[in-house]
Motif scaffolding. Structure first.
Motif, PDB file in Angstrom:
ATOM      1  N   THR A  44      -2.997  -2.399  -2.907  1.00 30.93           N
ATOM      2  CA  THR A  44      -3.055  -3.346  -4.046  1.00 30.93           C
ATOM      3  C   THR A  44      -3.275  -4.748  -3.493  1.00 30.93           C
ATOM      4  O   THR A  44      -2.527  -5.207  -2.605  1.00 30.93           O
ATOM      5  CB  THR A  44      -1.711  -3.302  -4.810  1.00 30.93           C
ATOM      6  N   VAL A  82      -8.955   1.996  -3.242  1.00 30.58           N
ATOM      7  CA  VAL A  82      -8.469   3.373  -3.010  1.00 30.58           C
ATOM      8  C   VAL A  82      -9.337   4.018  -1.934  1.00 30.58           C
ATOM      9  O   VAL A  82     -10.563   3.936  -1.966  1.00 30.58           O
ATOM     10  CB  VAL A  82      -8.572   4.194  -4.310  1.00 30.58           C
ATOM     11  N   ARG A  86     -10.029   7.717  -0.002  1.00 33.70           N
ATOM     12  CA  ARG A  86      -9.701   9.180   0.026  1.00 33.70           C
ATOM     13  C   ARG A  86     -10.112   9.713   1.382  1.00 33.70           C
ATOM     14  O   ARG A  86     -11.232   9.458   1.861  1.00 33.70           O
ATOM     15  CB  ARG A  86     -10.438   9.885  -1.107  1.00 33.70           C
ATOM     16  N   ASP A 146     -10.276   0.196  -7.735  1.00 34.71           N
ATOM     17  CA  ASP A 146      -9.543   0.733  -8.906  1.00 34.71           C
ATOM     18  C   ASP A 146      -8.689  -0.423  -9.437  1.00 34.71           C
ATOM     19  O   ASP A 146      -7.566  -0.654  -8.950  1.00 34.71           O
ATOM     20  CB  ASP A 146      -8.662   1.917  -8.441  1.00 34.71           C
ATOM     21  N   ALA A 196      -6.860  -2.842  -7.097  1.00 39.73           N
ATOM     22  CA  ALA A 196      -6.510  -2.166  -5.838  1.00 39.73           C
ATOM     23  C   ALA A 196      -7.744  -1.486  -5.247  1.00 39.73           C
ATOM     24  O   ALA A 196      -8.758  -1.293  -5.925  1.00 39.73           O
ATOM     25  CB  ALA A 196      -5.438  -1.115  -6.102  1.00 39.73           C
ATOM     26  N   ARG A 216      -4.670  10.251   0.123  1.00 37.99           N
ATOM     27  CA  ARG A 216      -5.192   9.234  -0.815  1.00 37.99           C
ATOM     28  C   ARG A 216      -4.352   7.977  -0.654  1.00 37.99           C
ATOM     29  O   ARG A 216      -3.135   7.970  -0.872  1.00 37.99           O
ATOM     30  CB  ARG A 216      -5.064   9.797  -2.246  1.00 37.99           C
ATOM     31  N   TRP A 217      -4.987   6.928  -0.164  1.00 40.24           N
ATOM     32  CA  TRP A 217      -4.292   5.639   0.081  1.00 40.24           C
ATOM     33  C   TRP A 217      -4.727   4.653  -0.989  1.00 40.24           C
ATOM     34  O   TRP A 217      -5.903   4.596  -1.356  1.00 40.24           O
ATOM     35  CB  TRP A 217      -4.661   5.084   1.472  1.00 40.24           C
ATOM     36  N   ARG A 218      -3.719   3.828  -1.447  1.00 38.84           N
ATOM     37  CA  ARG A 218      -4.018   2.808  -2.482  1.00 38.84           C
ATOM     38  C   ARG A 218      -3.483   1.468  -1.995  1.00 38.84           C
ATOM     39  O   ARG A 218      -2.289   1.326  -1.693  1.00 38.84           O
ATOM     40  CB  ARG A 218      -3.311   3.224  -3.781  1.00 38.84           C
ATOM     41  N   ALA A 265     -11.488  -6.548  -5.848  1.00 45.55           N
ATOM     42  CA  ALA A 265     -11.447  -5.240  -5.170  1.00 45.55           C
ATOM     43  C   ALA A 265     -12.858  -4.860  -4.725  1.00 45.55           C
ATOM     44  O   ALA A 265     -13.073  -4.320  -3.638  1.00 45.55           O
ATOM     45  CB  ALA A 265     -10.889  -4.182  -6.128  1.00 45.55           C
ATOM     46  N   THR A 281       0.775   5.882  -0.190  1.00 50.35           N
ATOM     47  CA  THR A 281      -0.100   7.029   0.052  1.00 50.35           C
ATOM     48  C   THR A 281       0.346   8.196  -0.839  1.00 50.35           C
ATOM     49  O   THR A 281       1.508   8.254  -1.267  1.00 50.35           O
ATOM     50  CB  THR A 281      -0.030   7.458   1.531  1.00 50.35           C
ATOM     51  N   SER A 282      -0.598   9.087  -1.135  1.00 52.04           N
ATOM     52  CA  SER A 282      -0.268  10.227  -2.020  1.00 52.04           C
ATOM     53  C   SER A 282       0.623  11.209  -1.250  1.00 52.04           C
ATOM     54  O   SER A 282       0.770  11.104  -0.030  1.00 52.04           O
ATOM     55  CB  SER A 282      -1.564  10.945  -2.411  1.00 52.04           C
ATOM     56  N   TRP A 328       0.856  -1.179   0.000  1.00 46.99           N
ATOM     57  CA  TRP A 328       0.000   0.000   0.000  1.00 46.99           C
ATOM     58  C   TRP A 328       0.901   1.240   0.000  1.00 46.99           C
ATOM     59  O   TRP A 328       2.040   1.201   0.474  1.00 46.99           O
ATOM     60  CB  TRP A 328      -0.908  -0.002   1.242  1.00 46.99           C
TER      61      TRP A 328
END
Lengths: 480, 314, 273, 510
Positions: free
Chosen positions: D88, D136, D138, D131, D134, D84-86, D103, D78-79, D76
């Protein structure tokens, strides 16, 4: 086949309850032990049977054929029960299992004591019941049988195993006059085919009907012995004579002058009552005036007590009504009960109960001693509880209790049927004399016609159906 | 046969009144209890760790507590009449399915317990009654008094220590196999037996002294046949009649034994529901226990009718 | 205190052997509970966490419990509280039970059937529900628990009293007394109460024990806990975890209850019918 | 002849019992017994059991040292602005019903968890979307603790088939090494090995979970061999079981502390010195040795050793200092009355301590505190009720003192719990009517600073502040205990109580 008792006595520890006495009984013969309650008659029978309660032992010898019974170990003794020795219990309607059908209680003796197989046992039961006129009663429970039927059923159950010696313990207790002859013929049947009969009773008429040999017992001592015909005609012993005189049939005829009947205290118009779907009496009218002694008689279950209760206002008649004379306080209409202890609160001394009564009606204590004197009661009785006093004394005390309220009407419901002949001989005349002296109307109920005939000014006879269950029994059946 | 119909009608009326009683009591439970219900239910649901204000408010909104008492009460009884017991507030399952599942386990445990109690109590009591004030009678009295002064969880523990840890015959707790029912049932049975053994002893002592028992013996019947044909049945009537009253102790004992032996029964569920104020669940379990009691009592009445023919005609 | 319930006019000498033992046992228990604190200063709450579960010794005749408190002090306090509360429970069960029983037995007819139905319904309601409802309404009050328990127990008194009254109401002794002009009060005092007293005192004896055991059961499902008060029923629950480590500790409340039940049982002289 | 009757009954009982004898001994199923009941299938209500029995899994997992490691999410990031965390997802993962992990399934699980009370609702989440492979998330503002929250049991991912159309959980279809075979709420769960599990499969074939609320029952089940592993032993049984030959005992300190929550608005508890006096009067050694039966349980500070970053090593255990405590109260004007209880301008120093019996040792500790504070001159009445009375009392202000066992390890990083407990307006299970701006600032900056030296210094500063002001008085630390049957190898206790680690167990050859 003989029964020979030599110096047979019963002791509790070291005090002797029944003095040693001897008698002999051969096949086809019968012996009657006559005496008052507490004379030790039952103890002798239990000594022979081997059913003495704990703490009592039999002394002397009892030879049955060639075997000595007292020496046998209890296990061996019990094997004789039913097979050789038969005991007819007192009050048979209590001695039958309330939850088991009548026929079944006879069949089990054939099946388990006589050892028959299932079918022969059923067959012999059917035949025995038919012979005693009980075939309709086989499916019924003991609670639904009349006193006489219960007596016959107990007889069939006890003798099924073929026992030769039949011991009948107070066979007529609690039964009325008509049933008595039935019981006597029943007992004679046991004696006919070579059996031996030992009967225990306080009723002289039963002894006279049975015949054979008689032995009179008083306070555990054999007072006289001999042939029934001879002993019961001209008894040699003084006690024998008094016992004979106690039989109501022997009472002297009433010699009271007829008296002018005053204003009636109570009138009944067209009384009618049905109980359990059967009409006891219809359209009955009567008037009771002061000092008059009126008797009500009839077979058991004919409604004698019910009529008395209706007159006293203790129940509502279905038809007609009861009318009391005006201006008489309600508590001057009183009742005497058949079983004296049942009419007292058992937990308190008699003195306490009496004081309650005096306080309730604000009576002075000085009215009590003369009554005690008149009723031949010792003041010491007052410190005891109802349970610790004899039936005769208790009935006289209830009489005293009632007289304190100068009753105008006294309903005596079989007042002496539970008492011994001698006590009855003493209490009943006392009751009728007191009623006449105090201008109190006495309504006397009894199933003994001789007694009523010798005591009352006039009598009301009620007819009734004999198959009604014993009053005592009906209560048992409906107990929740 | 009107005796039988009047008995069944009486018991049906009783069942109806019990249902109404339980409905009213549990309704009172919702209204009268201090302490915020919403918080308790949230604690019950999510575990007390993460209970906070918004969790409680979510529950409160969901329950819509409040509103006029009488209106709610009639609405509440209406549900009960339609046997719609609603859903458990804590687990969300339908109350009916949860109760059926738990009632099945409790019923099994209760029946085995009553059976064991009948096997232990009355026979010993009758033996003691036959020989009044003998050594067996005294031992029976002391044993009964001892069992009556032991709480059921102490009895349960002793049984586990002896039969499970010590001898390894039975599993200590939990449920699953047939063997799991024995120890909890025995713990319950000993409590019941302590009472029924004294009732049987008194009944037998009375019968042994009665004239019809003496006549059965003097007729020639052996002591065993006299006992089997006359003693057992006459002494049985009061024992069976007393069984009805005894069930009260059974229901109380079930609660403790179930939580000690981790048995998924109805008593255990009732306690949790009450503590968590999960009212529909409380109503469901209380109703089930009440009706179970009425059903068992009807059973007892029928057995009494069977044994005592006099009652049939009365 | 249970002895007074029997109300039979019997002096000590007249008490049969068993009842004398029973009364003696109860008086001994109560004497220990009430006289002991006067003899020696005992504080049931004083703790000594360094000396927990000590075996009985001269200093502490009954040892110390899981918080190091003197078990002797706690047992004395527990006996006082529990017997007192048991009496509250017995009275609050006996009074309604006896009164309603006499009413039902005496009047008969529809009153009898109505009261009988009410009794059966109360019996059918799970007692636990009633007790918990009361415990919840008056949290932390011991009397609420005991009265809650009594709500279930009164039915036993009702059934026994109704049966006795019903059989007595139709008996000749009552009819005779009524004819002699005595009122209801007298009939109750002279005829009914002496017949009821043994049955009621027997039920009272067992009712007391059942109340204490019910408190223990409630304590087991952690309802009614109220530290630091010492109560026989709750002590059994609190001391349960130490049954292997200090078995003598949990035996004490059980032994006291056993003596209490045995004492009441011998005193009452008859088992409940 | 009666003997015949008795023999007959004994025989029938024996016959019925016989078949059961073998069943108990030779089954090769791993039986786990613990105190906590399964009151529902919903992850937010009973998820902890399914996570511990390794039926369901979360996106983020923890290793033996309590550090975050990839779970269902491989990695994982972060932006730049941290909002914003992603995450996978691992590919090739299958649910127990054979359907693949997508997902969408993960998003659905996380949305459910965020909507219900639980740890995920702490995070300031604006949106959760799928996404590709993954997930996501926010956020409205940066929140460094998000991965830790995603390790909580309420965020476990179940197959779509596990929910009916109005969102209720009808079956527990997870991705774990074990699959559910039977479930009887509230007491019993049986599982068996899930052969095509994405990780390395378990070695033991069958396992079962039983909820037994009573401590004595659990101990006896361990002793009799009915249970292979028993969790949470009561202190008294622990000593006895240690001596059993066929059992080994495992203990590990837990990040859970027994604390007394004080209502700082109460006139008697408003000033710090009174709270300090109460703390000094507590006999922590006595409670640790006498009640918890583990001397090292005496809590000299709020955070136990298990929370390495937050635990401060210097302060020795403050022995009970009754004299200092009395002096402090005297200075506050609390004069000693003749009944031994202090009064100040007419008011008695009498307080109510509310606690609950779900944890059996709490009422006992409350009774101990009651007596210890009585020596100080404070009259304490103990109210043992339901656990929910403490948060309820917190909100309506009626709570005076509450004794509870606060778990700072609900999520691998205690910061999430601390921000909840000691925020500006306090927390249901934390401070009440007490706040400190410096502490609030520290807790805020801690969420942004990455793990490392600077973070530990800030943590220590926050800990010092709490130990000085004493909004809650620490009393004792918890030990998790377990009794393990000798025929099992490879057992270890998870200090965060997230998993029973069944996959690491195997039958020993002996």
């Amino acid at each position: 086949m003989t029964l020979h008792a030599i110096d047979l006595g019963v002791r509790a520890g070291d005090d002797c309850l029944v003095a040693p006495c001897s008698f002999r009984l051969a096949a086809g013969e019968n012996l009657t032990l006559l005496g008052e309650t507490g004379a030790g008659k039952s103890l002798l029978a239990q000594a022979i049977m081997g059913t003495l309660p704990a703490g009592l032992e039999a002394h002397g010898e009892v030879r049955f054929d060639d075997r000595e019974l007292l020496g046998l170990p209890p296990g061996e003794r019990r094997k004789l029960w039913g097979r050789e020795l038969v005991l007819l219990p007192q009050e048979p309607w209590h001695a039958l299992d309330p939850l088991m059908r009548a026929g079944e209680q006879v069949r089990e003796t054939y099946r388990f004591v006589a050892g028959d197989d299932a079918n022969p046992a059923r067959e012999r039961t059917r035949r025995a019941l038919a012979r005693l006129g009980l075939d309709r009663a086989a499916r019924r429970l003991p609670g639904e049988l009349s006193g006489g039927m219960a007596q016959r059923l107990a007889f069939a159950a006890a003798t099924a195993a073929g026992g030769r010696l039949v011991i009948a313990d107070e066979p007529t207790k609690g039964l009325d006059a008509d049933r008595r002859d039935e019981v006597v013929s029943l007992l004679q049947e046991a004696q006919r085919d070579g059996g031996m009969l030992l009967t225990i009773t306080h009723d002289i008429r039963v002894a006279r009907r049975l015949g054979g040999r008689v032995m009179i017992l008083r306070d555990g001592r054999c007072v006289e012995e001999g042939d029934a015909a001879e002993v019961l005609r001209r008894p040699r012993s003084d006690f024998g004579r008094r016992l004979l005189a106690a039989d109501p049939a022997e009472w002297p005829a009433r010699d009271t002058p007829p008296r002018a009947l005053g204003e009636p205290v109570l009138r009944a118009h067209g009384l009618g009552k049905t109980l359990g779907g059967r009409a006891l009496f219809e359209g009955l009218s009567l008037a009771l005036s002061p000092g008059e002694v009126v008797g009500i008689t009839g077979p058991s279950g004919c409604g004698k007590s019910t009529l008395g209760n209706l007159l006293l206002g203790l129940g509502q008649p279905d038809r007609g009504h009861v009318e009391r004379a005006a201006g008489i306080a309600p508590h001057r209409f009183q009742k005497l009960y058949q079983d004296p202890p049942a009419a007292f609160a058992p937990h308190w001394t008699l003195g306490t109960l009496l004081d309650d009564l005096l306080r309730r009606h604000r009576l002075a204590y000085d009215r009590v001693p003369p009554l005690l004197e008149r009723l031949r009661l010792s003041p010491a009785l007052l410190s005891r509880r109802p349970g610790e006093v004899s039936g005769g004394e208790l009935q006289r005390l209830s009489l005293l209790r009632v007289l304190l309220l100068d009753p105008v009407l006294l309903f005596a419901d079989e007042p002496t049927s539970r008492l011994d002949p001698l006590t009855q001989r003493e209490i009943l005349p006392l009751m009728t004399d007191l009623a006449r002296e105090r201008d109190c109307a006495l309504l006397l109920v009894s199933h003994d016609r001789e007694l009523i005939h010798h005591s009352c000014d006039r009598t009301i006879a009620l007819a009734g159906d004999t198959s009604m269950p014993q009053p005592g029994l009906a209560a048992v059946a409906t107990a929740e | 046969m009107n005796r039988l119909t009047s008995l069944l009608l009486g018991r049906l009326l009783q069942a109806g009144l019990v249902a109404w009683g339980v409905g009213t009591l549990t309704f009172l439970l919702t209204r009268a209890l201090p302490g915020d219900m919403a918080y308790r239910i949230a604690a019950g649901r999510y575990g007390y760790e993460n209970v906070d204000r918004d969790a409680a408010e979510a529950v409160a909104r969901e329950l819509s507590l409040g509103g006029s008492p009488l209106g709610d009460y009639l609405y509440w009884l209406g549900d009960l009449a339609r046997l719609d017991l609603g859903h458990s507030l804590v687990s969300g399952e339908s109350v009916w399915s949860e109760v059926r599942h738990q009632l099945g386990h409790s019923l099994g445990l209760a029946l085995v317990a009553v059976l064991l109690a009948l096997l232990i109590g009355p026979p010993l009591g009758m033996l003691a009654g036959l020989r009044r004030d003998g050594w067996l009678d005294r031992a029976n009295l002391l044993g009964a008094v001892l069992l009556r002064s032991l709480p059921s969880f102490v009895i349960g523990l002793l049984l586990i220590m002896v039969f499970s840890v010590g001898l390894g015959w039975f599993p200590a707790a939990g449920h699953g196999g047939a063997a799991h029912v024995w120890l909890p049932a025995l713990a319950l049975a000993l409590g019941l037996a302590a009472v029924s053994t004294r009732v049987a002893r008194n009944a037998m002592a009375g019968v042994a002294r009665s004239p019809f028992y003496a006549f059965a013996r003097t007729k020639g019947l052996s002591s065993w046949i006299a006992f089997r044909r006359h003693g057992l049945r006459n002494a049985g009537v009061p024992v069976v009649a007393y069984l009805g009253v005894q069930l009260v102790y059974l229901i109380e004992g079930v609660v403790v034994v179930e939580s000690l032996f981790a048995w998924p029964g109805i008593g255990h569920a009732l306690v949790h529901a009450l503590v968590a104020r999960d009212v529909p669940m409380v109503q469901g379990t209380a109703l089930a226990m009440g009706l179970l009691f009425v059903a068992l009592n009807t059973l007892v009445d029928l057995t009494c009718l069977l044994i005592d023919p006099r009652r049939r005609q009365a | 205190m249970i002895a007074t319930l029997s109300l039979l006019p019997s002096r000590w000498r007249a008490l049969p052997h068993a009842r004398r033992w029973g009364a003696g046992l109860l008086l001994a228990l109560l004497a220990v509970a009430w006289l002991l604190p006067l003899a020696m200063p005992l504080d049931p709450a004083r703790q000594d966490l360094m000396n927990i579960l000590a075996a009985p010794s001269l200093a502490e005749p009954l040892g110390t419990d899981h918080l190091g408190r003197s078990q002797l002090a706690r047992m004395a306090a527990a006996i006082r509280l529990s017997t007192g509360m048991a009496l509250v429970s017995v009275l609050s069960a006996a009074l309604p039970g006896v009164l309603l029983g006499v009413l039902a037995g005496w009047r008969g007819g529809w009153t009898d059937r109505a009261l009988g139905l009410v009794a059966d319904c109360v019996l059918a309601l799970p007692g636990l529900l009633l007790v918990l409802l009361l415990a919840a309404i008056a949290p932390g009050q011991f009397w609420a628990l005991y009265v809650g328990i009594a709500l279930v127990l009164w039915v036993e008194y009702f059934r026994v009293v109704r049966a006795t009254t019903r059989s007595l109401a139709a008996s000749p002794q009552l009819q005779a007394s009524r004819l002699l002009g005595f009122g209801h009060g007298y009939l109750l005092r002279r005829h009914l109460w002496p017949a009821l007293a043994p049955a009621v005192s027997t039920l009272a004896a067992f009712g007391a024990a059942n109340a204490i055991l019910a408190i223990a059961a409630l304590g087991f499902v952690s309802i009614g806990l109220e530290p630091p008060t010492a109560e026989l029923g709750l002590m059994m629950t609190e001391l349960l975890p130490y049954y292997r480590e200090a078995p003598w500790i949990i035996l004490q409340p059980i032994a006291v209850l056993f003596l209490l039940v045995l004492g009441c049982q011998l005193l009452a002289g008859r088992e409940p019918q | 002849m009666f003997v015949r009757w008795l023999r007959a009954t004994a025989l029938t009982v024996g016959l019925i019992a016989a078949p059961s004898l073998q069943a108990a001994a030779a089954d090769d199923r791993l039986d786990v017994v613990a105190p906590w009941e399964i009151n529902s299938l919903d992850p937010s209500r009973a998820g902890h059991v399914f996570l511990r029995m390794q039926v369901a899994e979360t996106l983020v997992d923890t290793d033996h040292e309590g550090r975050l490691v990839p779970g269902l999410a491989e990695r994982w990031d972060t932006s730049a602005d941290g909002r914003r965390w992603r995450f996978t997802l691992r590919d090739g993962v299958r649910f127990h019903d054979g359907s693949p992990l997508t997902a969408e399934a993960a998003v659905k699980a996380l949305r459910r968890a965020a909507a219900r009370p639980g740890m995920l609702s702490q995070a300031p989440i604006e949106a959760i979307e799928a996404d590709g492979p993954a997930v996501v998330l926010r956020l409205s503002r940066p929140y460094a603790l998000l991965p830790a929250l995603l390790a909580h049991s309420s965020t476990q991912v179940l197959a779509p088939a596990a929910f009916d159309d109005d969102g209720d959980t009808v079956a527990v279809i997870g991705t774990g090494p074990y699959a559910v075979t039977s479930l009887q709420t509230p007491q019993r769960l049986t599982v068996e090995r899930f052969d095509d599990y994405w990780g390395e499969p378990a070695s033991i074939e069958q396992a079962s979970y039983l909820a037994a609320p009573r401590g004595e029952t659990r101990a006896l089940m361990a002793q009799s061999g009915d249970a292979d592993i028993v969790f949470t032993l009561d202190p008294a049984s622990r000593l006895r079981l240690a001596r059993q030959p066929n059992l080994t005992l495992a203990t590990t300190p837990l990040p859970r502390t027994v604390t007394v929550k004080l209502n700082a608005a109460h006139p008697a508890l408003a000033d710090t010195s009174t709270r300090r006096a109460l703390s000094l009067a507590v006999n922590r050694q006595g409670i640790a040795r006498g009640v918890m039966r583990t001397p090292e349980a005496a809590a000299n500070q709020l955070f136990p050793p298990a929370l390495a970053d937050w635990h401060r090593h210097e302060p020795a255990t403050p022995a009970r200092d009754l004299a200092a405590a009395r002096a402090l109260l005297d200075d506050q004007g609390w004069t000693l009355g003749d009944d031994g209880i202090r009064t100040r301008d007419g008011r008695r120093l009498a307080l109510t301590l509310t606690t609950f019996a779900d944890r059996p040792e709490l009422p006992i500790i409350a009774t101990a505190l009651q007596d210890q504070w009585r020596e100080l001159g404070v009259e304490v009445s103990v109210n043992v009720g339901n656990a929910s009375e403490i948060p309820a009392g917190h909100h309506d202000g009626s709570l005076e003192m509450g004794l509870m066992a606060r778990n700072y390890g609900l999520v691998p990083d205690p910061l999430a719990t601390l921000r909840e407990d000691f925020g500006p307006e306090g927390g249901d299970w934390g401070a009440m009517n007490w706040s400190d701006p410096r502490l609030t600032a520290l807790l805020e900056s801690l969420t942004e600073t990455p793990p490392g030296e600077a973070r530990r210094d800030q943590a220590h500063a926050a800990a010092e502040l709490l130990d000085a002001a004493l909004p809650v008085i620490p009393v004792a630390w918890y030990q998790q205990t377990a009794a393990v049957n000798a025929r099992l190898d490879g057992f270890s206790l998870d200090p965060l109580e997230r998993s029973y680690r069944l996959t690491e167990l195997s039958w020993s050859e002996t």
